[in-house]
Design a protein around this motif. Structure first.
Motif, PDB file in Angstrom:
ATOM      1  N   MET A 219       0.853  -1.417  -0.003  1.00  0.00           N
ATOM      2  CA  MET A 219       0.100   0.008  -0.007  1.00  0.00           C
ATOM      3  C   MET A 219       0.882   1.179  -0.074  1.00  0.00           C
ATOM      4  SD  MET A 219      -3.204   1.015   2.543  1.00  0.00           S
ATOM      5  CE  MET A 219      -3.873   2.702   2.507  1.00  0.00           C
ATOM      6  N   GLU A 220       0.597   2.160  -0.816  1.00  0.00           N
ATOM      7  CA  GLU A 220       1.356   3.427  -0.872  1.00  0.00           C
ATOM      8  C   GLU A 220       1.167   4.370   0.382  1.00  0.00           C
ATOM      9  OE1 GLU A 220       0.351   5.334  -4.496  1.00  0.00           O
ATOM     10  OE2 GLU A 220       1.596   4.094  -5.701  1.00  0.00           O
ATOM     11  N   THR A 221       2.218   5.000   0.811  1.00  0.00           N
ATOM     12  CA  THR A 221       2.291   5.998   1.848  1.00  0.00           C
ATOM     13  C   THR A 221       1.292   7.281   1.320  1.00  0.00           C
ATOM     14  OG1 THR A 221       4.344   5.012   2.692  1.00  0.00           O
ATOM     15  CG2 THR A 221       3.524   7.296   3.398  1.00  0.00           C
ATOM     16  N   ARG A 222       0.557   7.652   2.330  1.00  0.00           N
ATOM     17  CA  ARG A 222      -0.200   8.851   1.973  1.00  0.00           C
ATOM     18  C   ARG A 222       0.619   9.897   2.108  1.00  0.00           C
ATOM     19  NH1 ARG A 222      -5.643   7.565   5.000  1.00  0.00           N
ATOM     20  NH2 ARG A 222      -4.152   6.975   6.179  1.00  0.00           N
ATOM     21  N   VAL A 223       1.053  10.915   1.235  1.00  0.00           N
ATOM     22  CA  VAL A 223       2.090  11.989   1.520  1.00  0.00           C
ATOM     23  C   VAL A 223       1.194  13.287   1.074  1.00  0.00           C
ATOM     24  CG1 VAL A 223       4.224  12.989   0.903  1.00  0.00           C
ATOM     25  CG2 VAL A 223       3.970  10.513   1.086  1.00  0.00           C
ATOM     26  N   LYS A 224       1.382  14.287   1.839  1.00  0.00           N
ATOM     27  CA  LYS A 224       0.854  15.478   1.615  1.00  0.00           C
ATOM     28  C   LYS A 224       1.696  16.790   1.890  1.00  0.00           C
ATOM     29  CE  LYS A 224      -2.558  15.717   5.438  1.00  0.00           C
ATOM     30  NZ  LYS A 224      -4.126  15.922   5.880  1.00  0.00           N
ATOM     31  N   ILE A 225       1.446  17.718   1.257  1.00  0.00           N
ATOM     32  CA  ILE A 225       2.239  19.101   1.798  1.00  0.00           C
ATOM     33  C   ILE A 225       1.577  19.780   2.915  1.00  0.00           C
ATOM     34  CG2 ILE A 225       3.227  21.162   0.976  1.00  0.00           C
ATOM     35  CD1 ILE A 225       3.552  19.819  -1.907  1.00  0.00           C
ATOM     36  N   LYS A 226       2.451  20.028   3.839  1.00  0.00           N
ATOM     37  CA  LYS A 226       1.855  20.759   5.065  1.00  0.00           C
ATOM     38  C   LYS A 226       2.345  22.221   4.884  1.00  0.00           C
ATOM     39  CE  LYS A 226       2.103  19.362   9.350  1.00  0.00           C
ATOM     40  NZ  LYS A 226       2.802  18.888  10.568  1.00  0.00           N
ATOM     41  N   LYS A 227       3.626  22.531   4.263  1.00  0.00           N
ATOM     42  CA  LYS A 227       4.045  24.072   4.375  1.00  0.00           C
ATOM     43  C   LYS A 227       5.128  24.124   3.293  1.00  0.00           C
ATOM     44  CE  LYS A 227       6.051  27.722   7.064  1.00  0.00           C
ATOM     45  NZ  LYS A 227       6.728  27.820   8.316  1.00  0.00           N
ATOM     46  N   LEU A 228       5.184  24.963   2.521  1.00  0.00           N
ATOM     47  CA  LEU A 228       6.103  25.236   1.343  1.00  0.00           C
ATOM     48  C   LEU A 228       6.678  26.578   1.381  1.00  0.00           C
ATOM     49  CD1 LEU A 228       7.462  24.482  -1.257  1.00  0.00           C
ATOM     50  CD2 LEU A 228       5.426  25.053  -2.493  1.00  0.00           C
ATOM     51  N   GLU A 229       8.199  26.690   1.367  1.00  0.00           N
ATOM     52  CA  GLU A 229       8.738  28.001   1.368  1.00  0.00           C
ATOM     53  C   GLU A 229       9.788  28.087   0.695  1.00  0.00           C
ATOM     54  OE1 GLU A 229       9.051  28.595   5.566  1.00  0.00           O
ATOM     55  OE2 GLU A 229      11.072  27.669   5.684  1.00  0.00           O
ATOM     56  N   LYS A 230      10.100  29.473   0.186  1.00  0.00           N
ATOM     57  CA  LYS A 230      11.351  29.687  -0.804  1.00  0.00           C
ATOM     58  C   LYS A 230      12.398  30.073   0.301  1.00  0.00           C
ATOM     59  CE  LYS A 230      12.906  32.373  -4.594  1.00  0.00           C
ATOM     60  NZ  LYS A 230      12.505  33.254  -5.678  1.00  0.00           N
ATOM     61  N   VAL A 231      13.495  29.517   0.144  1.00  0.00           N
ATOM     62  CA  VAL A 231      14.811  29.609   0.852  1.00  0.00           C
ATOM     63  C   VAL A 231      15.681  30.522   0.260  1.00  0.00           C
ATOM     64  CG1 VAL A 231      16.699  28.500   2.001  1.00  0.00           C
ATOM     65  CG2 VAL A 231      14.471  27.268   1.845  1.00  0.00           C
ATOM     66  N   ALA A 232      15.771  30.249  -1.126  1.00  0.00           N
ATOM     67  CA  ALA A 232      16.997  31.234  -1.950  1.00  0.00           C
ATOM     68  C   ALA A 232      16.349  31.173  -3.356  1.00  0.00           C
ATOM     69  CB  ALA A 232      18.338  30.718  -1.578  1.00  0.00           C
ATOM     70  N   GLY A 233      17.052  32.175  -3.999  1.00  0.00           N
ATOM     71  CA  GLY A 233      16.659  31.995  -5.420  1.00  0.00           C
ATOM     72  C   GLY A 233      17.557  32.941  -6.350  1.00  0.00           C
ATOM     73  N   SER A 234      17.331  32.749  -7.588  1.00  0.00           N
ATOM     74  CA  SER A 234      18.215  33.564  -8.683  1.00  0.00           C
ATOM     75  C   SER A 234      17.135  33.647 -10.033  1.00  0.00           C
ATOM     76  CB  SER A 234      19.593  33.077  -8.983  1.00  0.00           C
ATOM     77  OG  SER A 234      19.385  31.835  -9.611  1.00  0.00           O
ATOM     78  N   LYS A 235      17.846  34.379 -11.240  1.00  0.00           N
ATOM     79  CA  LYS A 235      16.913  34.314 -12.162  1.00  0.00           C
ATOM     80  C   LYS A 235      16.689  32.813 -12.646  1.00  0.00           C
ATOM     81  CE  LYS A 235      17.161  36.073 -17.114  1.00  0.00           C
ATOM     82  NZ  LYS A 235      18.182  36.960 -17.913  1.00  0.00           N
ATOM     83  N   PHE A 236      17.536  31.971 -12.577  1.00  0.00           N
ATOM     84  CA  PHE A 236      17.340  30.521 -13.033  1.00  0.00           C
ATOM     85  C   PHE A 236      17.017  29.534 -12.212  1.00  0.00           C
ATOM     86  CE2 PHE A 236      20.283  33.005 -16.240  1.00  0.00           C
ATOM     87  CZ  PHE A 236      19.624  33.122 -17.288  1.00  0.00           C
TER      88      PHE A 236
END
Length: 204
Positions: free
Chosen positions: A1-18
């Motif tokens: 049986m597949e594990t049920r996975v869901k997102i609780k929180k999502l945040e951006k840590v760092a970034g650039s143009k690409f």
């Protein structure tokens, strides 16, 4: 049986143009999992939330007919993460408003200064490294002609050479390649061998 996975929180840590780095908190059947991922996409377009499977970049295997022979066009490029040169093929991001086919034609012109005569898609959108990123790649084989001046970015250090199709499999085995380029060139070399050197049947 597949594990049920869901997102609780999502945040951006760092970034650039690409490239961006995201921190994702998952619930896996009651167990909290912290995960970091890189993506070329903005936070509102990530695969983890939109479920959209689409190509972010293109990879191209060019070949050219010259003096009655057929050659693969192989690039050699400096790559900053490894501080070294590797053999490769033209590749790059799909810009806003572009189709993958349009991006492939543009990248060929920019990186090797060639014009695309014929283009065949061999992959719609396969993931490049699913343990690290949601990046997906569309792959093409193209026949090129009329080599002119390349139009490289200041951070791009790329040269190219023509490899006889009969020698391409050996070349990819002996040189240091990035894996994507090695595999797409091996596909080209195998197709060439399968068609018994009949360039008119070089189709995918």
């Amino acid at each position: 049986m597949e594990t049920r996975v869901k997102i609780k929180k999502l945040e951006k840590v760092a970034g650039s143009k690409f490239l961006n780095l995201y921190h994702i908190f998952y619930d896996a059947d009651g167990k909290e999992i912290n995960y970091y991922m890189a993506s070329r996409r903005s936070i509102d377009k990530l695969k983890v939330t939109t479920k959209e499977r689409r190509a972010d970049v293109v990879r191209i295997a060019p070949y050219v007919k010259k003096d009655g022979k057929v050659f693969a066009v192989v690039t050699k490029e400096y790559r900053f993460p490894i501080n070294d040169y590797v053999y490769s093929t033209p590749a790059g991001n799909i810009d806003a408003g572009e189709t993958p086919e349009q991006a492939a034609v543009r990248e060929v012109g920019e990186e090797i200064g060639a014009r695309v005569k014929r283009i065949v898609k061999i992959d719609d959108a396969s993931y490049s490294s699913v343990g690290m990123t949601d990046e997906a790649i569309a792959c093409f084989v193209v026949e090129v002609e009329h080599f002119e001046e390349a139009h490289l970015e200041p951070s791009e250090f790329i040269t190219y050479q023509l490899v006889p199709m009969d020698e391409l499999m050996h070349f990819t085995n002996e040189k240091v390649f990035d894996l994507q380029a090695r595999l797409v060139l091996k596909t080209l070399a195998y197709e060439w061998k399968l068609k018994k050197h009949n360039e008119n049947d070089l189709k995918f």
